[in-house]
Scaffold this active site. Sequence first.
Site, short mmCIF file in Angstrom:
data_model
loop_
_atom_site.label_atom_id
_atom_site.label_comp_id
_atom_site.label_asym_id
_atom_site.label_seq_id
_atom_site.Cartn_x
_atom_site.Cartn_y
_atom_site.Cartn_z
N GLY A 1 0.71 -1.08 0.11
CA GLY A 1 -0.14 -0.19 -0.05
C GLY A 1 0.84 1.25 0.10
CE LYS B 1 7.72 -1.57 3.54
NZ LYS B 1 7.22 -2.17 4.79
CG ASP C 1 -0.54 -7.94 8.03
OD1 ASP C 1 -1.27 -8.59 7.67
OD2 ASP C 1 0.29 -7.09 6.80
#
Length: 646
Positions: free
Chosen positions: A72, A91, A185
Amino acid sequence: MEPAAGFLSPRPFQRAAAAPAPPAGPGPPPSALRGPELEMLAGLPTSDPGRLITDPRSGRTYLKGRLLGKGGFARCYEATDTETGSAYAVKVIPQSRVAKPHQREKILNEIELHRDLQHRHIVRFSHHFEDADNIYIFLELCSRKSLAHIWKARHTLLEPEVRYYLRQILSGLKYLHQRGILHRDLKLGNFFITENMELKVGDFGLAARLEPPEQRKKTICGTPNYVAPEVLLRQGHGPEADVWSLGCVMYTLLCGSPPFETADLKETYRCIKQVHYTLPASLSLPARQLLAAILRASPRDRPSIDQILRHDFFTKGYTPDRLPISSCVTVPDLTPPNPARSLFAKVTKSLFGRKKKSKNHAQERDEVSGLVSGLMRTSVGHQDARPEAPAASGPAPVSLVETAPEDSSPRGTLASSGDGFEEGLTVATVVESALCALRNCIAFMPPAEQNPAPLAQPEPLVWVSKWVDYSNKFGFGYQLSSRRVAVLFNDGTHMALSANRKTVHYNPTSTKHFSFSVGAVPRALQPQLGILRYFASYMEQHLMKGGDLPSVEEVEVPAPPLLLQWVKTDQALLMLFSDGTVQVNFYGDHTKLILSGWEPLLVTFVARNRSACTYLASHLRQLGCSPDLRQRLRYALRLLRDRSPA
């Protein structure tokens, strides 16, 4: 070069820049890229500046490579240090995506939680920095991507594979919980796989510190299919919610889809809150028990990580030390160090190729001859291994009706991928369906002296026309009326050879299927293929077809039934199939009873003279049938009743 405005905070940035150079990542060491390769990287700033990432403070540059994944907020790329050649996963988070304070706080929280973690099964945090456009977080590179990629390629994994991965996840998760960190998660996409097939837990974007129950966060976060019921009910997020997610991961790997997945998100949430899901019969009993223990509505009722690791699923099941790289895309050969399996391999080697050099041809012939003799001894007594004798006259023996079946324990069952598993629901469903239909038919059947008119043109029926019981060594072999030959092996696996003998079908369980051309069967399955071929040759040469039912072309049967279980008594053989078909072969007069169809139920009777007739069960119920057929229906009912768990 001066730092760009809006850096995360002095403390995290200073820690990243304190050392003159970042620690080497898990990728190629500095020596991996030499001479021309490093010169090529060094020359890139002028030719392709868009592919370079530069640390504003140290001036160190990294070549941005292939895209590894995206989420996201960020995209993840492979990156290579142009000076040392060390490889990372970087990242990249656009500054535009973290313009708001709470968004920036989220990234800062991820860095703060992840940076100090050091564990074998946690993705290693290397360093981070930012420029005017992006924030860069450099992480350990896991070159085999994630467990999600393996799952997409494989759909389901074998239980030993699942144990292999779960042990590593549990190890990493225990470390996190001991440090007071909740992942929040856990899902397939956040378990990363290294070059050496080692699993690392990663992506701490939703991770949080563990707080006392009264102070726990009540926000709903995570991936819908893996969210615990207490999170949806806003009761707070504790370690038990991570355990719940782990149970969903285990279920997904074993069954092919998440336990609560539906087409509608609201329906998925409803199923989660009500803990409404099904456990497939293909799973082993320990797997079903562990899943049932983990997926409980109350967090207090779920097992701890240590309790999970002490469960029979882990303590009594085989876990490989390492998985082959090929397991990322295809089912691996996982042979536990079992003396019985070693003996099996030794025997099959001696019988089917790879014969020992020390043996002469006479010894080899004696071995094969011994196998033939063994097959003859075990099968001829109760099987059509010679031309049929004239049928005896008179009614069937009274014992078929009045004597309870003896020696009727299951002799072979298509099980899950291991030993010692309880009978699955698939067998139970077949038994219960047949029991209900037969009871309904027999209970209201009026007396009669002859059978009603059979169906003039019944649908083609796939049935067992030949069989061989060699379970004292290998398993149970059979040939279908379509000429497909199969063996249900003693270890619960099933292998079949197509009618044209060009395709091999392998089922490690009743719900897992793999097919190969004969020339492309994996080496690990070659011994079983050798046995299957021998059974096929033996039945072709020595056994007669057990009735005059019309043959069925295999092309018309896209999914031939699998033999789920076979049971021998002193008078008959019972066979249960995956499509619900039930077949009973009576030894004494070679008659056969086949129940099939179910909507409507069809009853096929192969008489002593080998003639076959098919009847609607509803017609038998209304009009009655001959004593011969009635007695066999009652005996079949008794056999099924003994199989019923009720």
